[in-house]
Design an enzyme around this catalytic site. Structure first.
Site, PDB file in Angstrom:
ATOM      1  N   HIS A   1       3.017  -6.252  10.620  1.00 63.58           N
ATOM      2  CA  HIS A   1       3.995  -6.228  11.707  1.00 63.58           C
ATOM      3  C   HIS A   1       4.623  -7.598  11.901  1.00 63.58           C
ATOM      4  O   HIS A   1       5.844  -7.715  12.092  1.00 63.58           O
ATOM      5  CB  HIS A   1       3.323  -5.760  13.006  1.00 63.58           C
ATOM      6  CG  HIS A   1       2.857  -4.341  12.968  1.00 63.58           C
ATOM      7  ND1 HIS A   1       2.084  -3.782  13.947  1.00 63.58           N
ATOM      8  CD2 HIS A   1       3.067  -3.364  12.056  1.00 63.58           C
ATOM      9  CE1 HIS A   1       1.844  -2.523  13.655  1.00 63.58           C
ATOM     10  NE2 HIS A   1       2.426  -2.251  12.498  1.00 63.58           N
TER      11      HIS A   1
ATOM     12  N   SER B   1       5.744   0.235   8.789  1.00 64.44           N
ATOM     13  CA  SER B   1       5.927  -0.446  10.081  1.00 64.44           C
ATOM     14  C   SER B   1       6.412  -1.884   9.954  1.00 64.44           C
ATOM     15  O   SER B   1       7.046  -2.400  10.874  1.00 64.44           O
ATOM     16  CB  SER B   1       4.651  -0.376  10.914  1.00 64.44           C
ATOM     17  OG  SER B   1       3.535  -0.740  10.142  1.00 64.44           O
TER      18      SER B   1
END
Length: 199
Positions: A193, A141
């Site tokens: 992230h 991610s």
């Protein structure tokens, strides 16, 4: 016959979906899929492959820089990341080309990991806080957020919906997504992230 037709239709849709994904993106998805298949078949201890700043800096386990990106915490984690990769990476590959995309992803894997290591190290050096040094994170991610940030800045004047909750300017979309995901799923890797956005 009806079951056979349904199976044929499913296989046809799968074939169409795969054929619409360009080579570079497909290669990355295949690599993550092989890694996840390895996880399912051999059930290796996941914490041996995660992003753990302490182990990288003090135990020289540099392989974690790559494995932490390719390994996933479960099927849903894997499926969501690969679905996002297929959509975002394909769009960028069509625009910029296969070699440029692969270079961007490989460079992103290294740079996001560098931020994941540097931030906890700074916390440790400045505030003598070791907590982040021992944290474990895993998944693709961080790179997805990197690609999403690139995509968002192609047309920064446009607006995008964040899960149907609110529309934001395209250039703010990764930041809004970061916050909303953290609220909805508090145990996901905020630092992973964020590193993708900063890269």
């Amino acid at each position: 016959n009806s079951i056979e037709r349904q199976n044929n239709n499913r296989m046809s849709r799968l074939s169409e979906t795969l054929s619409s994904i360009p080579l570079g993106t497909l290669s990355i998805i295949l690599l993550c899929t092989i890694t996840y298949a390895y996880q399912l078949l051999f059930d290796p201890p996941l914490h041996h492959y995660t992003m753990c700043p302490r182990n990288i800096l003090f135990l020289s386990e540099y392989y974690r820089i790559i494995t932490s990106t390719l390994f996933h915490g479960g099927f849903l984690h894997f499926f969501m990341n690969m679905s996002s990769t297929a959509a975002i990476s394909s769009s960028l590959e069509h625009r910029y080309g296969t070699l440029r995309l692969i270079f961007t992803i490989l460079w992103g894997m290294i740079l996001t990991s560098f931020i994941d290591i540097a931030a906890p190290w700074l916390m440790y050096m400045i505030f003598n806080n070791e907590e982040m040094m021992y944290q474990h994170a895993v998944g693709f991610s961080g790179v997805i957020f990197q690609l999403s940030t690139i995509e968002a800045n192609i047309n920064p004047d446009a607006t995008r919906s964040v899960f149907g909750f609110v529309r934001v300017p395209s250039y703010l979309y990764p930041w809004a997504l970061l916050i909303v995901l953290q609220v909805l799923i508090p145990n996901i890797s905020f630092m992973g992230h964020l590193s993708g956005i900063l890269v």
